[in-house]
Motif scaffolding. Structure first.
Motif, PDB file in Angstrom:
ATOM      1  N   LEU A 182      -2.633   7.148   3.939  1.00 20.28           N
ATOM      2  CA  LEU A 182      -3.318   6.233   3.026  1.00 20.28           C
ATOM      3  C   LEU A 182      -4.788   6.624   2.921  1.00 20.28           C
ATOM      4  O   LEU A 182      -5.687   5.946   3.431  1.00 20.28           O
ATOM      5  CB  LEU A 182      -3.165   4.776   3.490  1.00 20.28           C
ATOM      6  CG  LEU A 182      -1.730   4.233   3.544  1.00 20.28           C
ATOM      7  CD1 LEU A 182      -1.738   2.743   3.843  1.00 20.28           C
ATOM      8  CD2 LEU A 182      -0.978   4.519   2.241  1.00 20.28           C
ATOM      9  N   LEU A 202       0.830  -1.205   0.000  1.00 20.85           N
ATOM     10  CA  LEU A 202       0.000   0.000   0.000  1.00 20.85           C
ATOM     11  C   LEU A 202       0.863   1.253   0.000  1.00 20.85           C
ATOM     12  O   LEU A 202       0.594   2.217  -0.729  1.00 20.85           O
ATOM     13  CB  LEU A 202      -0.927  -0.007   1.218  1.00 20.85           C
ATOM     14  CG  LEU A 202      -2.070  -1.043   1.206  1.00 20.85           C
ATOM     15  CD1 LEU A 202      -2.755  -1.088   2.558  1.00 20.85           C
ATOM     16  CD2 LEU A 202      -3.077  -0.736   0.103  1.00 20.85           C
ATOM     17  N   TRP A 214       0.209   3.501  -3.279  1.00 15.00           N
ATOM     18  CA  TRP A 214      -0.961   4.343  -2.984  1.00 15.00           C
ATOM     19  C   TRP A 214      -0.981   5.634  -3.795  1.00 15.00           C
ATOM     20  O   TRP A 214      -2.040   6.123  -4.191  1.00 15.00           O
ATOM     21  CB  TRP A 214      -1.019   4.669  -1.493  1.00 15.00           C
ATOM     22  CG  TRP A 214      -2.371   5.195  -1.089  1.00 15.00           C
ATOM     23  CD1 TRP A 214      -2.760   6.492  -0.978  1.00 15.00           C
ATOM     24  CD2 TRP A 214      -3.524   4.401  -0.798  1.00 15.00           C
ATOM     25  NE1 TRP A 214      -4.084   6.573  -0.624  1.00 15.00           N
ATOM     26  CE2 TRP A 214      -4.575   5.302  -0.503  1.00 15.00           C
ATOM     27  CE3 TRP A 214      -3.778   3.039  -0.751  1.00 15.00           C
ATOM     28  CZ2 TRP A 214      -5.845   4.867  -0.153  1.00 15.00           C
ATOM     29  CZ3 TRP A 214      -5.046   2.598  -0.401  1.00 15.00           C
ATOM     30  CH2 TRP A 214      -6.070   3.502  -0.119  1.00 15.00           C
ATOM     31  N   VAL A 230      -8.796  -2.215  -1.225  1.00 11.32           N
ATOM     32  CA  VAL A 230      -9.245  -0.858  -0.896  1.00 11.32           C
ATOM     33  C   VAL A 230     -10.734  -0.842  -0.621  1.00 11.32           C
ATOM     34  O   VAL A 230     -11.463  -1.794  -0.919  1.00 11.32           O
ATOM     35  CB  VAL A 230      -8.942   0.134  -2.045  1.00 11.32           C
ATOM     36  CG1 VAL A 230      -7.468   0.158  -2.362  1.00 11.32           C
ATOM     37  CG2 VAL A 230      -9.774  -0.202  -3.283  1.00 11.32           C
TER      38      VAL A 230
END
Length: 853
Positions: A845, A735, A739, A777
């Motif tokens: 994030l 991630l 991201w 996600v």
């Protein structure tokens, strides 16, 4: 002088009295009246002279007196009864069985200070007393918890006032051998030591154990002959003012505390850090997890975070420690090497967002890195903390910042008066104190006869006045006051007068001088012939806080006015003992902080448990505790931009409440009977405090919301050789790397028109995830009503469903929304990670629809 060898002679206590030593060395005695009475019965004058320190007390008793007691059937019966109660406490089954820890596992509870009893001066104020209450409640509930702190040889300062009313400080040395402490040793009987590399040599510390019921409190001590003077001074004074010593204290507390547990073969399955002082514990605990479970750093950090609790206790920025990075660097260098990262990267974990140029290291920010459960200490404080630290979770809405709250509570048994305890045993149950969570039982307080409650409260007020007079005489004797003055202060205060108490740390935001904004009006209240009031003040200012000291001086100068000096007093050297008298004997507990700077405040809870009525600003716990049937609020909970205007408004509000409500209700004595409405409010206050604001409730809440889930997380993540922890580390790494590629188009409504209440519509958004998959996600629609400022209020997030994939990495998401209210509404969309709460709230994030989309 040549080096001396030291020995100590202890009293030869007869076998029939041998339990006295065990009782003296477990602080369980200090919240059990029957146990206190055992010591007082031996020699009441000496008991007071040693400030109720039972270890020191037993050394002051003559051998002849011991021989007399060993033949006293009445005393032996009393002692054996207490012994039975003590043994039952040790053998009681745990009340919280869901906290499933192994015999060598513990909840490690870190705090820089612990306030358990006045004979152990290792605390400065509310944080320490709260930590002490946490240990006491944990003992009663049978939690497998271990307290970790430092043993300060000079503790916190003792306060006295000079002839001008200016605070002075002394730091008397504490003889650890007069405390109920024993050195921890290993199986071979050799004293246990831990070592920490530091910039000025190795910090070497021994460990002392103090028993608090079933709980052990471990205190680290660097006052060793082999240490340099500088290292020995690390545990000299609580909250040293020098930055390098302060850093060393926090290193010793956090890193040293975990090292001690490891040396004792105890694993901190759950770690609870109180304030940023303890944050360095996260470093050593991560290393411990790496070694114990054979994990690399990234995997171990996932475990650390999901099994740790971090509690922030102050909404005042100055209350959060920040250090120069270069003071911290030498201590963290070995951990950077162990983790396989640079020193600068590790130091960056303590950076406040956007102010890197300050070169400051924030202990709050550092603590957050290692914690999956973060909380403030009241509902309002949780709200304030989310605002203060929103920048750490950039992109998150304030209400979504992952800082919750657990409102503080107080250990009722430690503060309720003997008279009121006896009353509750009579009207509720003999074991009521162990059943504080039983709301139906506590509700029986309503059945107490009004005259009974009023009578015992008048006894407690009389005790407060007697104690105040004793303290005042001692204060004035020290200043060589005249005989006439000593006679006058020995008659200060009146047993029949409405007694208002104010006692707390004299920080400026506490506004101890708010009543002095209108002295003429205050004098009229104090000197009223028919309905007078009297004021008892106490509290310390920080040694470096001259503004706080000036407020004390103003109060003392006012108290010397001939018109009021018999009804206004300031008691020096506020501690747990003085607090006990004040919360038990006050009629009104006054609290005037500048909202919203009171994180919680627990003294008012103690007063309420003793049927005292709170008169307070709507700040801290009183936002939750206030109701018109059990106290009064000053103002309406408004926030002000101009502090001077706020002081004027709220001081006038305070006087109005006193004149129109408090004083008339207290003196409403129909046909000479006790004040009926006042007593009704007293009962409501007691029920509220015992049911909702006890440390029993608080520790149960910490256990259910944090400790139990954290322990389960640890067990789950460590199954199958840490497979889940390793998967989380890989997910986190993926991630972090990918991201930044996420993009969202502007969401669209179908049909594109206005709606009526009850209508439904569909929102769709195109999302580019790059190499990330939809399973990694959550795509959310974020919507709410628009205020006049253009901001959303009452907003909420709803998860959108994957509709179809357009191309590699590009997906269409949609959801249906039903109109439940009329008005103007706004909406946007965002992407956050899938996974547990920790992963979803990872700083950085989160991606929203771009403004130029």
């Amino acid at each position: 002088m040549q080096e001396m060898q030291i020995y100590k002679v202890y009293p030869a206590i007869p076998e029939s009295l041998s339990f006295l030593d065990s009782l003296a060395r477990n602080l369980w005695w200090c919240w059990n009246d029957e146990a206190v009475d055992v010591f007082r019965r031996i020699n009441p004058v000496q008991w007071e002279a040693v400030e109720k320190n039972p270890v020191l007390f037993l050394t002051r008793i003559s051998q002849r007196r011991y021989e007399e007691l060993s033949k006293d059937e009445s005393f032996l019966g009393h002692l054996n009864w207490v012994k039975t109660k003590y043994e039952n406490m040790l053998s009681d089954a745990p009340q919280i069985r869901e906290l499933d820890l192994g015999p060598k596992e513990t909840v490690a509870y870190f705090s820089m200070e612990f306030g358990i009893h006045e004979s152990l001066p290792f605390f400065a104020g509310g944080l320490g007393v709260l930590a002490g209450d946490h240990l006491k409640a944990s003992s009663a509930l049978g939690l497998p918890l271990t307290g970790i702190g430092l043993l300060f040889r000079e503790g916190y300062f003792r306060q006295y006032l000079d002839h001008n009313g200016w605070q002075q400080e002394t730091y008397p040395l504490i003889d650890v051998f007069d405390l109920p402490a024993r050195k921890i040793s290993n199986e071979a009987g050799v004293d246990l030591f831990i070592e920490i590399p530091g910039p000025r040599g190795v910090i070497r510390a021994c460990v002392w154990q103090i028993k608090v019921g079933k709980i052990q409190l471990l205190l680290l001590d660097t006052n060793l002959p082999e240490n340099s003077e500088e290292i020995r001074n690390i545990t000299s004074r609580l909250y040293a003012s020098h930055g390098d010593i302060r850093v060393a204290q926090e290193i010793l507390l956090g890193i040293g505390g975990i090292k001690v547990l490891k040396a004792m073969d105890l694993f901190p399955a759950v770690c609870h850090m109180n304030e940023g002082h303890c944050a360095f514990a996260g470093l050593e605990r991560t290393c411990m997890i790496m070694d114990r479970f054979d994990l690399e750093f990234q995997s171990a950090s996932q475990v650390t975070r999901r099994s740790a609790v971090f509690t922030t206790h102050t909404p005042v920025s100055a209350g959060h420690d920040e250090f120069d990075k270069e003071l911290v660097r030498p201590y963290i260098a070995p951990y950077a090497q162990k983790f396989g990262i640079s020193e600068d990267e590790l130091l960056s974990w303590g950076e406040l967002p956007g102010i890197r140029e300050k070169n400051k290291f924030s202990m709050f920010c550092f603590g957050v890195v290692f914690s999956g459960y973060i909380n403030g200490v009241s509902r309002l404080h949780g709200h304030v903390a989310r605002s203060m630290w929103q920048g750490l979770w950039s992109g998150r809405q304030k209400e979504e910042v992952p800082i919750s709250h657990v409102t503080n509570g107080v250990h009722i048994n430690s503060y309720i008066s003997r008279h009121k305890n006896a009353l509750l045993e009579r009207y509720l149950a003999s074991n009521w104190s162990g059943r504080q969570s039983d709301a139906d039982l506590v509700a029986r307080i309503e059945s107490i006869e009004d005259t009974d409650l009023w009578h015992v409260h008048e006894l407690d007020r009389a005790k407060l006045i007697r104690k105040s007079r004793q303290l005042l005489v001692a204060q004035y004797k020290r200043r060589n006051a005249s005989r006439n003055m000593l006679e006058e202060v020995s008659a200060a205060l009146d047993h029949q007068v409405l007694t208002i108490c104010f006692a707390r740390r004299f920080a400026t935001y506490k506004r101890a001088g708010l009543l002095l904004k209108d002295t003429s009006r205050l004098i009229r209240l104090i000197t009223s012939v028919e309905r007078p009031v009297q004021l008892v003040f106490a509290g310390k200012a920080h040694p470096n806080d001259n503004e706080g000291k000036a407020i004390i001086k103003r109060i003392v100068e006012f108290a010397r006015h001939p018109e009021v000096r018999h009804r206004v007093v300031f008691l020096e050297n506020y501690d747990i003992n003085i607090a006990r008298y004040m919360v038990q004997g006050c009629d009104v507990w006054l609290n005037t902080p500048r909202r919203p700077y009171e994180a919680c405040g627990t003294s008012g809870m103690k007063a309420a448990a003793n049927a005292g009525l709170n008169l307070s600003i709507l700040d801290g716990w009183w936002c939750e505790g206030f109701s018109e049937n059990r106290g009064w609020r000053i103002g309406n909970g408004d926030d002000y931009e101009d502090p001077n205007y706020q002081d004027e408004v709220e001081s006038q509000a305070l006087f109005n409440i006193l004149e129109n409500d408090v004083i008339p209700i207290f003196y409403d004595r129909h046909r000479g009977n006790p004040p009926k409405k006042w007593i009704h409010m007293m009962k409501a206050a007691m029920k509220m405090a015992i049911t909702d604001f006890s440390s029993d409730r608080m520790v149960r809440e910490y256990s259910n919301r944090f400790y139990i889930p954290a322990a389960k997380n640890l067990k789950h993540l460590m199954e199958d050789a840490g497979r889940k922890a390793k998967e989380l580390a890989l997910t986190q790494s993926r991630l972090n790397a990918l991201w930044s590629h996420i993009r969202l188009s502007k969401p669209k409504i179908t049909p594109a028109t206005d709606f009526a209440v009850g209508d439904s519509f569909t929102i769709v958004v195109e999302v580019f995830l790059g190499e990330l998959t939809p399973e990694e996600v959550q795509v959310q629609i974020y919507h709410g009503k628009i205020r006049g400022t253009g901001q959303m209020e009452g907003s909420r997030a709803e998860t959108m469903e994957l509709q179809h994939t357009v191309a590699a990495g590009t997906h269409i998401y949609g959801c249906q929304v039903t109109c439940s209210n009329s008005g103007r509404f706004g909406y946007t969309a965002r992407v956050i990670p899938s996974g547990d709460t920790v992963l979803r709230n990872t700083p950085g994030l989160i991606t929203w629809v771009a403004a130029d989309c």
